[in-house]
Design a protein around this motif. Structure first.
Motif, PDB file in Angstrom:
ATOM      1  N   GLU A 147       0.815  -1.214   0.000  1.00 57.02           N
ATOM      2  CA  GLU A 147       0.000   0.000   0.000  1.00 57.02           C
ATOM      3  C   GLU A 147       0.852   1.269   0.000  1.00 57.02           C
ATOM      4  N   LEU A 148       2.158   1.134   0.230  1.00 59.13           N
ATOM      5  CA  LEU A 148       3.043   2.293   0.255  1.00 59.13           C
ATOM      6  C   LEU A 148       3.233   2.845  -1.154  1.00 59.13           C
ATOM      7  N   SER A 149       3.419   4.130  -1.243  1.00 62.90           N
ATOM      8  CA  SER A 149       3.662   4.761  -2.536  1.00 62.90           C
ATOM      9  C   SER A 149       5.012   4.314  -3.084  1.00 62.90           C
ATOM     10  N   PRO A 150       5.050   3.845  -4.330  1.00 62.53           N
ATOM     11  CA  PRO A 150       6.336   3.452  -4.920  1.00 62.53           C
ATOM     12  C   PRO A 150       7.343   4.602  -4.956  1.00 62.53           C
ATOM     13  N   THR A 151       6.852   5.819  -4.963  1.00 60.66           N
ATOM     14  CA  THR A 151       7.732   6.989  -5.000  1.00 60.66           C
ATOM     15  C   THR A 151       8.644   7.043  -3.784  1.00 60.66           C
ATOM     16  N   TYR A 152       8.143   6.596  -2.637  1.00 62.67           N
ATOM     17  CA  TYR A 152       8.901   6.706  -1.396  1.00 62.67           C
ATOM     18  C   TYR A 152       9.366   5.360  -0.855  1.00 62.67           C
ATOM     19  N   LEU A 153       9.091   4.275  -1.554  1.00 64.27           N
ATOM     20  CA  LEU A 153       9.391   2.934  -1.078  1.00 64.27           C
ATOM     21  C   LEU A 153      10.893   2.692  -1.020  1.00 64.27           C
ATOM     22  N   VAL A 154      11.349   2.183   0.122  1.00 64.34           N
ATOM     23  CA  VAL A 154      12.757   1.876   0.320  1.00 64.34           C
ATOM     24  C   VAL A 154      12.850   0.429   0.796  1.00 64.34           C
ATOM     25  N   HIS A 155      13.754  -0.349   0.208  1.00 66.65           N
ATOM     26  CA  HIS A 155      13.947  -1.743   0.595  1.00 66.65           C
ATOM     27  C   HIS A 155      15.256  -1.884   1.363  1.00 66.65           C
ATOM     28  N   PHE A 156      15.244  -2.737   2.379  1.00 69.60           N
ATOM     29  CA  PHE A 156      16.433  -3.031   3.167  1.00 69.60           C
ATOM     30  C   PHE A 156      16.593  -4.532   3.270  1.00 69.60           C
ATOM     31  N   ALA A 157      17.815  -4.994   3.225  1.00 68.77           N
ATOM     32  CA  ALA A 157      18.078  -6.428   3.352  1.00 68.77           C
ATOM     33  C   ALA A 157      17.816  -6.913   4.783  1.00 68.77           C
ATOM     34  N   THR A 158      18.094  -6.053   5.768  1.00 67.77           N
ATOM     35  CA  THR A 158      17.929  -6.450   7.165  1.00 67.77           C
ATOM     36  C   THR A 158      17.149  -5.400   7.946  1.00 67.77           C
ATOM     37  N   PHE A 159      16.588  -5.823   9.065  1.00 69.17           N
ATOM     38  CA  PHE A 159      15.886  -4.902   9.951  1.00 69.17           C
ATOM     39  C   PHE A 159      16.871  -3.871  10.528  1.00 69.17           C
ATOM     40  N   THR A 160      18.075  -4.314  10.809  1.00 73.50           N
ATOM     41  CA  THR A 160      19.109  -3.415  11.349  1.00 73.50           C
ATOM     42  C   THR A 160      19.377  -2.263  10.391  1.00 73.50           C
ATOM     43  N   GLN A 161      19.450  -2.563   9.095  1.00 72.51           N
ATOM     44  CA  GLN A 161      19.661  -1.500   8.106  1.00 72.51           C
ATOM     45  C   GLN A 161      18.477  -0.535   8.081  1.00 72.51           C
ATOM     46  N   ALA A 162      17.266  -1.078   8.161  1.00 75.99           N
ATOM     47  CA  ALA A 162      16.076  -0.230   8.162  1.00 75.99           C
ATOM     48  C   ALA A 162      16.059   0.689   9.379  1.00 75.99           C
ATOM     49  N   LYS A 163      16.372   0.141  10.555  1.00 76.64           N
ATOM     50  CA  LYS A 163      16.382   0.945  11.789  1.00 76.64           C
ATOM     51  C   LYS A 163      17.507   1.980  11.775  1.00 76.64           C
ATOM     52  N   ALA A 164      18.618   1.644  11.137  1.00 81.53           N
ATOM     53  CA  ALA A 164      19.718   2.611  11.044  1.00 81.53           C
ATOM     54  C   ALA A 164      19.303   3.811  10.199  1.00 81.53           C
ATOM     55  N   ARG A 165      18.564   3.572   9.123  1.00 80.90           N
ATOM     56  CA  ARG A 165      18.110   4.652   8.257  1.00 80.90           C
ATOM     57  C   ARG A 165      16.946   5.412   8.878  1.00 80.90           C
ATOM     58  N   PHE A 166      16.033   4.681   9.549  1.00 77.77           N
ATOM     59  CA  PHE A 166      14.841   5.277  10.140  1.00 77.77           C
ATOM     60  C   PHE A 166      14.749   4.883  11.622  1.00 77.77           C
ATOM     61  N   PRO A 167      15.578   5.452  12.465  1.00 76.71           N
ATOM     62  CA  PRO A 167      15.639   5.017  13.866  1.00 76.71           C
ATOM     63  C   PRO A 167      14.339   5.198  14.649  1.00 76.71           C
ATOM     64  N   GLY A 168      13.507   6.122  14.281  1.00 81.40           N
ATOM     65  CA  GLY A 168      12.244   6.351  15.002  1.00 81.40           C
ATOM     66  C   GLY A 168      11.100   5.460  14.539  1.00 81.40           C
ATOM     67  N   TYR A 169      11.328   4.660  13.506  1.00 79.47           N
ATOM     68  CA  TYR A 169      10.261   3.815  12.968  1.00 79.47           C
ATOM     69  C   TYR A 169      10.045   2.586  13.839  1.00 79.47           C
ATOM     70  N   HIS A 170       8.847   1.999  13.755  1.00 80.29           N
ATOM     71  CA  HIS A 170       8.531   0.757  14.477  1.00 80.29           C
ATOM     72  C   HIS A 170       8.145  -0.327  13.483  1.00 80.29           C
ATOM     73  N   LEU A 171       8.239  -1.584  13.907  1.00 83.34           N
ATOM     74  CA  LEU A 171       7.878  -2.710  13.077  1.00 83.34           C
ATOM     75  C   LEU A 171       6.377  -2.873  13.057  1.00 83.34           C
ATOM     76  N   HIS A 172       5.794  -2.992  11.883  1.00 84.00           N
ATOM     77  CA  HIS A 172       4.333  -3.090  11.733  1.00 84.00           C
ATOM     78  C   HIS A 172       3.767  -4.281  12.490  1.00 84.00           C
ATOM     79  N   GLN A 173       4.368  -5.454  12.291  1.00 88.77           N
ATOM     80  CA  GLN A 173       3.954  -6.656  13.020  1.00 88.77           C
ATOM     81  C   GLN A 173       5.121  -7.624  12.998  1.00 88.77           C
TER      82      GLN A 173
END
Length: 175
Positions: A147-173
């Motif tokens: 459901e995310l806009s492809p314009t802003y979609l970012v893929h990460f190989a690991t959760f650690t990489q995602a949290k490093a880029r977006f430290p304030g984000y939380h895991l959906h489930q």
């Protein structure tokens, strides 16, 4: 098209304008039968990289398979990000996307796209939106990221990489 023009927030969505008649012409040009939800009419050189809506830059891209439309969308966003950060020349990004987008994906995103089967999150990675009000990281096997806009979609190989880029984000489930 210049780097400054394509890096204006919302540029690609404002440039997206392919009529149903043009889409039909694209399917006819490639001899592909239109089947609902099987393909999208995509840009060889993406709008995010200054591509145009002219018919020679359009093709019917399948959704199915690991190297389908959603995978190319991830690459388009990554190349746009690299160009706008000044880490990749616009002409180089356009050339790589047009000549061999799978090789470009492997070079700038990862060796292979996220799996869509039962392989689990370790091989599929994680998705997040870089939109300013976003705050969620999604496992690849969580369909909510679609459901995310492809314009802003970012893929990460690991959760650690995602949290490093977006430290304030939380895991959906849980994955």
């Amino acid at each position: 098209m210049t780097r400054a023009q394509i890096c204006i927030s919302g540029y690609a969505s404002g440039a997206r304008d392919v009529s149903d008649a043009e889409k039909a012409a694209v399917y006819a040009r490639y001899g592909v039968v239109w089947v609902p939800y099987a393909h999208e009419v995509d840009h060889l050189i993406s709008l995010e990289l200054g591509g145009s809506n002219v018919i020679r830059n359009l093709w019917p891209e399948p959704y199915a398979g690991a190297w389908g439309a959603r995978t190319k969308d991830v690459l388009e966003n990554r190349l746009h990000e690299l160009v706008c950060e000044g880490r990749l020349a616009l002409a180089s990004a356009q050339r790589q996307e047009a000549n061999d987008w799978v090789a470009a994906y492997r070079r700038y995103v990862g060796a292979s796209p996220p799996s869509t089967g039962a392989a689990g999150p370790s091989s599929g990675g994680f998705y997040a939106s870089s939109y300013p009000t976003a705050s969620t990281i999604y496992c690849a096997d969580d369909s909510a990221w679609h459901e995310l806009s492809p314009t802003y979609l970012v893929h990460f190989a690991t959760f650690t990489q995602a949290k490093a880029r977006f430290p304030g984000y939380h895991l959906h489930q849980p994955c």
